[in-house]
Design a protein around this motif. Structure first.
Motif, PDB file in Angstrom:
ATOM      1  N   TYR A  76      43.712  32.202   5.460  1.00 57.33           N
ATOM      2  CA  TYR A  76      44.831  32.447   4.556  1.00 57.33           C
ATOM      3  C   TYR A  76      46.144  32.440   5.333  1.00 57.33           C
ATOM      4  O   TYR A  76      46.168  32.577   6.549  1.00 57.33           O
ATOM      5  CB  TYR A  76      44.666  33.798   3.845  1.00 57.33           C
ATOM      6  N   ASP A  77      47.232  32.303   4.592  1.00 57.16           N
ATOM      7  CA  ASP A  77      48.565  32.293   5.193  1.00 57.16           C
ATOM      8  C   ASP A  77      49.343  33.489   4.652  1.00 57.16           C
ATOM      9  O   ASP A  77      49.668  33.547   3.473  1.00 57.16           O
ATOM     10  CB  ASP A  77      49.267  30.976   4.815  1.00 57.16           C
ATOM     11  N   ALA A  80      53.505  36.279   7.774  1.00 60.29           N
ATOM     12  CA  ALA A  80      53.918  37.431   8.596  1.00 60.29           C
ATOM     13  C   ALA A  80      54.345  38.625   7.745  1.00 60.29           C
ATOM     14  O   ALA A  80      54.917  39.577   8.258  1.00 60.29           O
ATOM     15  CB  ALA A  80      55.018  37.072   9.584  1.00 60.29           C
ATOM     16  N   PRO A  82      53.472  41.942   6.132  1.00 61.86           N
ATOM     17  CA  PRO A  82      52.372  42.905   6.279  1.00 61.86           C
ATOM     18  C   PRO A  82      51.673  43.208   4.954  1.00 61.86           C
ATOM     19  O   PRO A  82      50.455  43.394   4.922  1.00 61.86           O
ATOM     20  CB  PRO A  82      53.061  44.162   6.808  1.00 61.86           C
ATOM     21  N   ASN A  83      52.446  43.240   3.878  1.00 64.86           N
ATOM     22  CA  ASN A  83      51.850  43.548   2.585  1.00 64.86           C
ATOM     23  C   ASN A  83      50.889  42.447   2.148  1.00 64.86           C
ATOM     24  O   ASN A  83      49.778  42.708   1.685  1.00 64.86           O
ATOM     25  CB  ASN A  83      52.973  43.739   1.552  1.00 64.86           C
ATOM     26  N   ARG A  86      47.764  42.521   4.250  1.00 64.01           N
ATOM     27  CA  ARG A  86      46.837  43.552   3.816  1.00 64.01           C
ATOM     28  C   ARG A  86      46.049  43.105   2.584  1.00 64.01           C
ATOM     29  O   ARG A  86      44.854  43.363   2.463  1.00 64.01           O
ATOM     30  CB  ARG A  86      47.591  44.837   3.507  1.00 64.01           C
ATOM     31  N   THR A  87      46.726  42.423   1.667  1.00 59.53           N
ATOM     32  CA  THR A  87      46.029  41.921   0.490  1.00 59.53           C
ATOM     33  C   THR A  87      44.936  40.939   0.895  1.00 59.53           C
ATOM     34  O   THR A  87      43.817  40.999   0.407  1.00 59.53           O
ATOM     35  CB  THR A  87      47.033  41.238  -0.454  1.00 59.53           C
ATOM     36  N   PHE A  88      45.269  40.026   1.806  1.00 55.63           N
ATOM     37  CA  PHE A  88      44.257  39.054   2.252  1.00 55.63           C
ATOM     38  C   PHE A  88      43.127  39.753   3.011  1.00 55.63           C
ATOM     39  O   PHE A  88      41.971  39.344   2.916  1.00 55.63           O
ATOM     40  CB  PHE A  88      44.897  37.969   3.114  1.00 55.63           C
ATOM     41  N   THR A  90      41.996  42.721   2.390  1.00 52.59           N
ATOM     42  CA  THR A  90      41.134  43.282   1.353  1.00 52.59           C
ATOM     43  C   THR A  90      40.270  42.182   0.738  1.00 52.59           C
ATOM     44  O   THR A  90      39.085  42.356   0.505  1.00 52.59           O
ATOM     45  CB  THR A  90      41.995  43.929   0.241  1.00 52.59           C
ATOM     46  N   ARG A  91      40.916  41.032   0.501  1.00 58.21           N
ATOM     47  CA  ARG A  91      40.182  39.916  -0.100  1.00 58.21           C
ATOM     48  C   ARG A  91      39.031  39.452   0.798  1.00 58.21           C
ATOM     49  O   ARG A  91      37.931  39.202   0.324  1.00 58.21           O
ATOM     50  CB  ARG A  91      41.163  38.763  -0.322  1.00 58.21           C
ATOM     51  N   GLU A  94      36.325  42.392   0.626  1.00 62.46           N
ATOM     52  CA  GLU A  94      35.711  42.701  -0.659  1.00 62.46           C
ATOM     53  C   GLU A  94      35.166  41.468  -1.365  1.00 62.46           C
ATOM     54  O   GLU A  94      34.146  41.526  -2.025  1.00 62.46           O
ATOM     55  CB  GLU A  94      36.751  43.363  -1.590  1.00 62.46           C
ATOM     56  N   THR A 107      52.579  42.059  15.051  1.00 66.72           N
ATOM     57  CA  THR A 107      52.120  43.440  15.157  1.00 66.72           C
ATOM     58  C   THR A 107      52.162  44.122  13.795  1.00 66.72           C
ATOM     59  O   THR A 107      51.240  44.850  13.433  1.00 66.72           O
ATOM     60  CB  THR A 107      53.002  44.201  16.156  1.00 66.72           C
ATOM     61  N   GLY A 108      53.231  43.869  13.012  1.00 70.41           N
ATOM     62  CA  GLY A 108      53.349  44.486  11.697  1.00 70.41           C
ATOM     63  C   GLY A 108      52.158  44.138  10.810  1.00 70.41           C
ATOM     64  O   GLY A 108      51.542  45.014  10.209  1.00 70.41           O
ATOM     65  N   MET A 111      48.984  45.885  12.100  1.00 72.45           N
ATOM     66  CA  MET A 111      48.923  47.321  11.835  1.00 72.45           C
ATOM     67  C   MET A 111      48.625  47.588  10.352  1.00 72.45           C
ATOM     68  O   MET A 111      47.967  48.562  10.019  1.00 72.45           O
ATOM     69  CB  MET A 111      50.234  48.003  12.227  1.00 72.45           C
ATOM     70  N   ALA A 112      49.143  46.713   9.480  1.00 75.60           N
ATOM     71  CA  ALA A 112      48.891  46.902   8.052  1.00 75.60           C
ATOM     72  C   ALA A 112      47.430  46.646   7.708  1.00 75.60           C
ATOM     73  O   ALA A 112      46.899  47.221   6.764  1.00 75.60           O
ATOM     74  CB  ALA A 112      49.796  45.980   7.233  1.00 75.60           C
TER      75      ALA A 112
ATOM     76  N   PHE B  29      38.709  44.039  -4.769  1.00 79.23           N
ATOM     77  CA  PHE B  29      39.902  43.319  -4.328  1.00 79.23           C
ATOM     78  C   PHE B  29      40.836  43.054  -5.516  1.00 79.23           C
ATOM     79  O   PHE B  29      42.046  43.129  -5.408  1.00 79.23           O
ATOM     80  CB  PHE B  29      39.477  42.014  -3.646  1.00 79.23           C
ATOM     81  N   ARG B  32      43.178  45.756  -6.304  1.00 83.60           N
ATOM     82  CA  ARG B  32      44.367  45.801  -5.451  1.00 83.60           C
ATOM     83  C   ARG B  32      45.444  44.857  -5.986  1.00 83.60           C
ATOM     84  O   ARG B  32      46.610  45.193  -6.052  1.00 83.60           O
ATOM     85  CB  ARG B  32      44.028  45.436  -4.007  1.00 83.60           C
TER      86      ARG B  32
END
Lengths: 384, 319
Positions: A76-77, A80, A82-83, A86-88, A90-91, A94, A107-108, A111-112, B29, B32
């Motif tokens: 995935y792309d 950069a 962070p939000n 984080r979604t990817f 989770t994807r 899950e 780094t951001g 860390m996310a 997912f 979210r």
């Protein structure tokens, strides 16, 4: 009657074949997840990383995969952000149900994502720079790039060797520069280095003469460190030479690319910097243990993409090769076993250096991973 | 009469979407994504009030999202607040800041207003980026959990974080929708819509244009701030990217795409720009091209935005 039996056999055979054809790719697939900054402001990191991973996966699959099982790279792309990262993350955990992850250009973003993989118990090798990723050690998180602490350590070690102790720092106020400045300040006392001047410039400034004049006029100064990268570092080098400050200039590992020499021109000569072996593949000694690794990666990458090699892609290559070795030892399905095997990585020679991980060290590199370089006549030379 | 039915129709549609959607979720997912849509939708609702009702443009609203996010992150650390109160703190700061800077800049019109709000957003982004000792700088900082998950577990109800946030964000979104819908037909809402059409005409009939504009700006800033706080608390991590100019543009795009004049458009716009990139990942390299193409087509053929255009179409067909 006889015909009927034949029909039955034929149908059965057909069904079995169909089943085998259908089933085999599903059974023998190892899912590795990745989300990188392929576009956006950090694409100079994510682009070579993504290209490297694709290239290595294709190579490995063409050569039979891991113990005969193919690898499926889910990529995935996150740009950069962070939000999004984080979604990817989770994807991948899950929805895609990956067995392990190589991701995080910045780094951001890293860390996310960490809480997601820590919660789910999925081994995660990050490709981002900062030391906070693996310090303190997190059970499921590893990383391959050198930290800026190591760059400062390498510079200080070189200074100690040359009897330099009074140093001026000029740093960019961008994320990279600021982080490295903090690391260099923190490490100074323990290394017997005294910071006698400390100036800051904006990452988009076009002239650093005032700051450098001030540093140059500081009494007793023996060397200057610049923590910038990209264009600003080249401007520092130019201003530094225009002002004829008569001490050595140390740049960060962030300038270790040909474009720095192109931008700084003659002013680049005499600049010293720590860099990974990958950039100086051609001038490494033949008995250097990294020589064959970096030369083969560089050639493969340049052949596959037609672009010059960068250290960032090298970090992705190291992560992937370590991951593959761990999966070979642990089997393709058990994330926990793969994590344990990544942690047991020792004596692994990658583009970044020799990796010796352990329960308390999820980076596994030491100062020998950096080479001290000096730019001479517009090209790199090893400066030990 | 018609307006009352619009209000309840919107709320019923929203509740229906929120309750029915999870029945089709194959994994957590999707919860979210749902939570992200609702959080973005809340910020966009604020912009519906500002852009759709009052006709003022803000290109710096991600700045208020950032303030809300960092209030929820920093409040517990420096003021000992429980994280939930960080939401209130963020709303207070965003509201006051919007009020302070709104007074001078809302005197500007059109492009000048857009540029001024743009500047505000960028300034907030720079502060979050540069005050590294406070905010962790560009690399971001961790955020304390609100502790609801642990509480639910202690009373014997184990729930996934993303599922919990889906329902929490949905409730906040509905509260936001009720306020936004009530505002539409209140005296303030009517004043806002009249100054949207013509400031001079509004002034002539005795509306204090500057005051009402300011009110809309403050309301929209509070919406954005609450959205930001929720985002920080859900992700348990925050970085200055949340306040970036690109995020501001994204929010305005969601507003316009869904239809700036209707509250339900906020949910539709947020859904498209949050969920579509996840769907389009299957096209890999063409992902961004397709996203851009879809947005262009919507803007060319549905200038009022998706929801108002569709409503118009349905009305025309049923006539």
């Amino acid at each position: 009657m006889k015909l009927k039996v034949h029909m039955k056999t034929a149908t059965l055979a057909l069904a079995t074949t169909a089943l085998a054809v259908l089933a085999s790719p599903v059974l023998a697939e190892i899912k590795i997840g990745s989300t990188l900054a392929q576009t956006g402001p950090a694409s100079f990191l994510g682009d070579p990383e993504a290209k490297t991973l694709r290239m290595l996966v294709d190579d490995l699959n063409a050569n039979g995969g891991i113990n005969g099982e193919q690898i499926k790279l889910i990529m995935y792309d996150d740009g950069a952000d962070p939000n999004k990262a984080r979604t990817f993350a989770t994807r991948m955990v899950e929805d895609d149900e990956v067995v392990a992850v190589i991701a995080g250009s910045t780094t951001g973003a890293t860390m996310a994502m960490i809480p997601v993989f820590e919660d789910a118990g999925v081994p995660f090798i990050s490709l981002a720079g900062a030391a906070v990723i693996i310090d303190p050690v997190k059970k499921w998180v590893f990383k391959t790039p050198h930290t800026d602490t190591m760059a400062c350590g390498k510079i200080y070690a070189d200074m100690n060797k040359r009897g330099i102790s009074k140093v001026g720092i000029i740093s960019s106020s961008g994320g990279f520069g600021k982080s490295m400045r903090a690391q260099c300040m923190g490490l100074a006392d323990a290394s017997g280095i005294e910071i006698v001047a400390d100036e800051v410039y904006g990452p988009k400034d076009a002239d650093m003469t005032p700051q450098l004049t001030k540093i140059g006029n500081t009494a007793g100064i023996q060397a200057v460190i610049d923590t910038g990268f990209g264009q600003s570092a080249a401007i520092v080098a130019r201003n530094f030479s225009q002002l004829q400050i008569d001490v050595p200039l140390y740049e960060s590992h962030g300038v270790a690319s040909k474009s720095f020499i192109d931008l700084a021109g003659d002013a680049a000569n005499g600049v010293r910097l720590p860099a990974s072996a990958l950039l100086v593949a051609e001038i490494l000694a033949d008995d250097d243990p990294q020589k064959s690794v970096v030369v083969s990666y560089r050639d493969a990458y340049e052949a596959a993409t037609g672009e010059p090699v960068s250290t960032f892609g090298g970090h992705a290559a190291d992560a992937f090769n370590m991951m593959v070795a761990a999966i070979e030892r642990a089997g393709p399905t058990d994330s926990a076993a793969i994590r344990d095997e990544i942690e047991k990585t020792t004596g692994f020679i990658g583009t970044g250096g020799e990796v010796n991980m352990g329960p308390n060290d999820h980076l596994g590199l030491d100062l020998s991973a950096f080479r001290m370089l000096e730019i001479k006549d517009g090209t790199w030379s090893i400066f030990e | 009469m018609n307006s009352i039915s619009t209000k309840y129709a919107t709320l019923i549609a929203m509740v229906a979407v929120i309750v029915i959607a999870p029945m089709f979720f194959p994994s957590s997912f999707y919860y979210r994504i749902g939570a992200l849509i609702f959080i973005n939708g809340l910020a966009v609702m604020g912009l519906v009030v500002l852009i759709g009702y009052a006709g003022q443009v803000s290109l710096g609203h991600a700045g208020f999202v950032g303030i809300g996010a960092y209030a929820a992150a920093l409040g517990p650390i420096y003021l000992g607040l429980p994280p939930v109160l960080g939401i209130v703190l963020g709303a207070l700061i965003s509201g006051s800041l919007a009020w302070l800077i709104g007074r001078p800049i809302l005197r500007l019109r059109g492009h000048y207003l857009a540029v001024a709000t743009l500047g505000v957003g960028i300034l907030i982004y720079m502060v979050l980026n540069n005050e590294a000792q406070l905010t962790g700088g560009p690399d971001g900082m961790p955020v304390q959990a609100i502790g609801l998950k642990e509480f639910l577990k202690s009373i014997g109800y184990s729930v996934k974080g993303s599922v919990m946030w889906y329902w929490l964000a949905a409730i906040v979104l509905l509260v936001g929708a009720v306020i936004g819908l009530n505002l539409h037909d209140s005296p303030t809402g009517r004043a806002l819509r009249s100054l949207h059409d013509s400031e001079i005409a509004a002034r002539t009939v005795g509306i204090d244009v500057a005051r009402y504009k300011l009110r809309a700006f403050v309301i929209s800033a509070v919406y954005a701030s609450v959205a930001g706080s929720q985002l920080a608390l859900m992700n348990k991590f925050i970085s200055p990217d949340v306040a970036s100019f690109l995020h501001s543009v994204e929010l305005v795009t969601m507003t316009v795409l869904g239809g700036a004049s209707v509250i339900f458009g906020a949910l539709v716009g947020a859904t498209i720009l949050t969920a579509l990139p996840q769907v389009l990942t299957m096209f890999e390299d063409f992902e961004h091209v397709l996203l851009g193409l879809i947005m262009m087509l919507v803007m060319i053929f549905m200038r009022a935005g998706l929801v108002p255009s569709l409503i118009k179409l349905i009305r025309r067909l049923t006539k």
